[in-house]
Write a protein that holds these residues in place. Structure first.
Motif, mmCIF file in Angstrom:
data_model
loop_
_atom_site.group_PDB
_atom_site.id
_atom_site.type_symbol
_atom_site.label_atom_id
_atom_site.label_comp_id
_atom_site.label_asym_id
_atom_site.label_seq_id
_atom_site.Cartn_x
_atom_site.Cartn_y
_atom_site.Cartn_z
ATOM 1 N N GLY A 255 0.727 -1.296 0.103
ATOM 2 C CA GLY A 255 0.016 -0.038 -0.014
ATOM 3 C C GLY A 255 0.781 1.141 0.097
ATOM 4 N N SER B 175 -3.554 10.774 1.166
ATOM 5 C CA SER B 175 -4.004 9.746 2.329
ATOM 6 C C SER B 175 -3.348 8.486 1.521
ATOM 7 C CB SER B 175 -5.500 9.772 2.676
ATOM 8 O OG SER B 175 -6.239 9.306 1.487
ATOM 9 N N ARG C 287 -3.512 3.875 2.682
ATOM 10 C CA ARG C 287 -3.881 2.862 3.445
ATOM 11 C C ARG C 287 -2.886 1.870 3.371
ATOM 12 N NH1 ARG C 287 -9.405 -0.835 3.574
ATOM 13 N NH2 ARG C 287 -8.299 -1.526 1.596
ATOM 14 N N SER D 120 -1.318 -1.964 4.389
ATOM 15 C CA SER D 120 -1.785 -3.112 4.715
ATOM 16 C C SER D 120 -0.530 -4.154 5.150
ATOM 17 C CB SER D 120 -2.580 -3.965 3.695
ATOM 18 O OG SER D 120 -3.772 -3.270 3.272
ATOM 19 N N TYR E 57 -4.226 -2.743 9.450
ATOM 20 C CA TYR E 57 -3.953 -1.718 8.391
ATOM 21 C C TYR E 57 -3.592 -0.542 9.250
ATOM 22 C CZ TYR E 57 -7.599 -4.633 5.872
ATOM 23 O OH TYR E 57 -8.064 -5.911 5.406
ATOM 24 N N GLN F 32 -4.448 3.429 8.412
ATOM 25 C CA GLN F 32 -5.140 4.364 7.497
ATOM 26 C C GLN F 32 -4.144 5.828 7.983
ATOM 27 O OE1 GLN F 32 -8.188 3.442 5.766
ATOM 28 N NE2 GLN F 32 -7.455 5.561 4.524
#
Length: 123
Positions: free
Chosen positions: A8, A17, A19, A21, A80, A82
């Motif tokens: 990611g 942004s 995210r 993983s 995750y 974020q």
């Protein structure tokens, strides 16, 4: 043997942004506490966030609090991260880590580590 694989990462503009993983190789990943760390060139490894095995409690570094959210989906054996409102100072290699017993901010106390994924934030 627990294997972790991050994905990611990439290049994103300031304020954007991503995210991240972290996928685990074991189906019992719900038993493990997990965390995210990062390391910029020439810098020491830095704690980012951690989460308990159940996902009920999370811990964040002051530098990312309010911008980053750690979560997990134990059905998918995945953790995750974020990240929103990214800043150039967030640029680093990001690593996920796991431990059956440790809960905290010390990277050296985590047992298993992934290979990392690179995040670059342009100004």
């Amino acid at each position: 043997q627990v294997q972790l694989r991050e994905s990611g990462g990439g290049l994103v503009q300031e304020g954007g942004s991503l995210r991240l993983s972290c996928a685990s190789s074991v189906r019992t990943f719900s038993n493990y506490h997990a965390g995210w760390f990062r390391q910029a060139p020439g810098k020491e490894r830095e704690f980012v966030a951690a989460i308990t095995w159940s996902g009920s409690t999370a811990l964040y570094a002051d530098s990312v609090k309010g911008r980053f959210t750690i979560s997990r989906d134990n059905a998918r054996n995945t953790v995750y991260l974020q990240m929103i409102s990214l800043k150039p100072e967030d640029t680093a290699d990001y690593y996920c880590a796991a431990s059956l017993t440790y809960w905290g901010t010390q990277g050296g106390s985590f047992t298993y580590w992934g290979q990392g994924t690179q995040v670059t934030v342009s100004s």
